[in-house]
Design an enzyme around this catalytic site. Structure first.
Site, PDB file in Angstrom:
ATOM      1  CG  ASP A 131      -0.827   3.174   6.430  1.00  0.00           C
ATOM      2  OD1 ASP A 131      -1.356   3.703   5.443  1.00  0.00           O
ATOM      3  OD2 ASP A 131      -0.638   3.767   7.506  1.00  0.00           O
TER       4      ASP A 131
ATOM      5  CD  GLU B   7      -4.972   1.292  -2.734  1.00  0.00           C
ATOM      6  OE1 GLU B   7      -5.755   2.245  -2.827  1.00  0.00           O
ATOM      7  OE2 GLU B   7      -4.668   0.739  -1.666  1.00  0.00           O
TER       8      GLU B   7
ATOM      9  CG  ASP C 177      -1.815   1.200   1.291  1.00  0.00           C
ATOM     10  OD1 ASP C 177      -2.313   1.624   0.235  1.00  0.00           O
ATOM     11  OD2 ASP C 177      -2.023   1.731   2.398  1.00  0.00           O
TER      12      ASP C 177
END
Length: 161
Positions: free
Chosen positions: A139, A67, A7
């Site tokens: 996160d 992502e 991420d």
């Protein structure tokens, strides 16, 4: 298959490692790479690169997933996030890993079942899907969600192929 989920973020880059065997998922590790806004950009990007490289070397994943970023209204923020994301893609690629990219909606749909789930819903589903993960930052949970999404898509590709 061992998967590294990422991420990306300039201040906080989440990472997570899972093992996927068929439909069974196992938690291996997760964490966050931190940097301070007061540090030089080169220092911050180098930290992301070196720590992700160490994670890849230590955990030896078979593949990685990250992502995709969405475009911010603030162009400067988008550019900075793009730089962090670029470094986060290069670190596993340098080690010879393929790096899949998934939109936030695809990740949320894979983990929660709906594309517009909130961070709290993702965190809850990570606890259900990976009960040994323990207490995670948002996160790290998001990075595990990226890895789970990749596991689901890789499984679908194997069935289709």
């Amino acid at each position: 298959m061992r998967i590294l989920g990422i991420d990306p973020g300039l201040e906080r880059t989440g990472w997570g490692i899972i093992e996927s065997e068929g439909s069974r998922l196992s938690f291996l590790a997760a964490g966050v790479i931190l940097s301070k806004p007061s540090e030089a950009m080169a220092v911050r990007l180098n930290r992301i690169d070196s720590q992700l490289s160490q994670i890849v070397e230590s955990w030896k994943p078979d593949s990685a997933a990250i992502e995709e970023t969405f475009v911010n209204k603030n162009a400067a923020s988008s550019l900075k996030l793009g730089q962090a994301r670029g470094v986060a893609i290069v670190a596993p690629a340098r080690a010879g890993l393929t790096v899949a990219e998934y939109s936030a909606n695809t990740i949320k749909k894979s983990v929660v079942g709906v594309g517009h789930a909130g961070k709290d819903q993702i965190g809850m589903m990570i606890k259900v899907l990976l009960p040994t993960a323990g207490q995670l930052t948002a996160d790290a949970a998001d990075a595990l969600a990226v890895a789970i999404c990749h596991a689901h898509h890789a499984q679908s590709a194997l069935k289709a192929g």
